[in-house]
Design a protein around this motif. Structure first.
Motif, PDB file in Angstrom:
ATOM      1  N   TRP A  49     -44.301 -26.478 -25.958  1.00 28.73           N
ATOM      2  CA  TRP A  49     -43.731 -25.165 -25.657  1.00 28.73           C
ATOM      3  C   TRP A  49     -42.447 -24.896 -26.444  1.00 28.73           C
ATOM      4  CZ3 TRP A  49     -44.627 -28.927 -21.961  1.00 28.73           C
ATOM      5  CH2 TRP A  49     -43.526 -29.651 -21.538  1.00 28.73           C
ATOM      6  N   CYS A  63     -43.850 -14.521 -32.481  1.00 23.24           N
ATOM      7  CA  CYS A  63     -43.378 -15.687 -31.742  1.00 23.24           C
ATOM      8  C   CYS A  63     -42.100 -16.222 -32.384  1.00 23.24           C
ATOM      9  CB  CYS A  63     -44.463 -16.764 -31.735  1.00 23.24           C
ATOM     10  SG  CYS A  63     -43.976 -18.245 -30.850  1.00 23.24           S
ATOM     11  N   ILE A  80     -41.938 -12.609 -28.598  1.00 19.68           N
ATOM     12  CA  ILE A  80     -42.307 -13.489 -27.493  1.00 19.68           C
ATOM     13  C   ILE A  80     -41.771 -14.884 -27.807  1.00 19.68           C
ATOM     14  CG2 ILE A  80     -44.554 -14.054 -28.491  1.00 19.68           C
ATOM     15  CD1 ILE A  80     -45.711 -14.113 -25.663  1.00 19.68           C
ATOM     16  N   SER A  81     -41.294 -15.571 -26.796  1.00 19.32           N
ATOM     17  CA  SER A  81     -40.769 -16.922 -27.023  1.00 19.32           C
ATOM     18  C   SER A  81     -41.919 -17.913 -27.163  1.00 19.32           C
ATOM     19  CB  SER A  81     -39.865 -17.343 -25.874  1.00 19.32           C
ATOM     20  OG  SER A  81     -40.622 -17.539 -24.701  1.00 19.32           O
ATOM     21  N   GLU A  84     -43.216 -18.916 -23.721  1.00 15.46           N
ATOM     22  CA  GLU A  84     -44.072 -17.906 -23.103  1.00 15.46           C
ATOM     23  C   GLU A  84     -45.439 -17.860 -23.778  1.00 15.46           C
ATOM     24  OE1 GLU A  84     -43.885 -13.190 -21.816  1.00 15.46           O
ATOM     25  OE2 GLU A  84     -42.299 -14.054 -23.039  1.00 15.46           O
ATOM     26  N   GLN A  85     -45.456 -18.011 -25.105  1.00 17.18           N
ATOM     27  CA  GLN A  85     -46.723 -18.046 -25.835  1.00 17.18           C
ATOM     28  C   GLN A  85     -47.571 -19.233 -25.374  1.00 17.18           C
ATOM     29  OE1 GLN A  85     -46.775 -19.651 -29.768  1.00 17.18           O
ATOM     30  NE2 GLN A  85     -48.166 -18.062 -30.507  1.00 17.18           N
ATOM     31  N   LYS A  88     -48.787 -18.529 -21.598  1.00 13.75           N
ATOM     32  CA  LYS A  88     -49.794 -17.476 -21.438  1.00 13.75           C
ATOM     33  C   LYS A  88     -51.082 -17.764 -22.194  1.00 13.75           C
ATOM     34  CE  LYS A  88     -46.914 -13.499 -20.375  1.00 13.75           C
ATOM     35  NZ  LYS A  88     -46.489 -12.177 -20.837  1.00 13.75           N
TER      36      LYS A  88
END
Length: 101
Positions: A49, A63, A80-81, A84-85, A88
């Motif tokens: 992550w 990203c 998007i971080s 978070e990528q 999700k």
């Protein structure tokens, strides 16, 4: 049972507790599964992550890692971080639309 004759209004309390317990247990199991997934993923030398994965990228999202200063970027894309990528797309495998399956 004669105990329910004393207070007939409380006859369904046992069934209500059963339904409530079943819903809490199902939610708790999913939280434990997520915790175990992240625990075992954390044993890798590079935490998944913390990096942007090309296989998880989406065309309308940019990203960025935690080392990137997002205020210096000039882009019209949604940012998007990496965490978070990973959550999700990698863990939940979320789709944009429910019709995608």
């Amino acid at each position: 049972f004669k105990v329910w004759a004393m207070v007939p209004a409380l006859k369904g309390v046992g069934y209500g507790q059963l339904i409530g317990t079943a819903s809490v247990v199902s939610y708790y199991c999913s939280l434990i599964a997520l915790s175990l997934h992240f625990l075992f993923s954390s044993f890798q030398s590079v935490l998944p992550w913390t990096v942007c994965h090309p296989s998880l990228s989406q065309e309308d999202l940019l990203c960025v890692t935690s080392a990137t200063n997002a205020s210096d970027m000039e882009t019209n894309q949604t940012v998007i971080s990496a965490a978070e990528q990973y959550f999700k797309q990698g863990v939940l495998k979320a789709k944009d639309d429910i019709s995608d399956g």
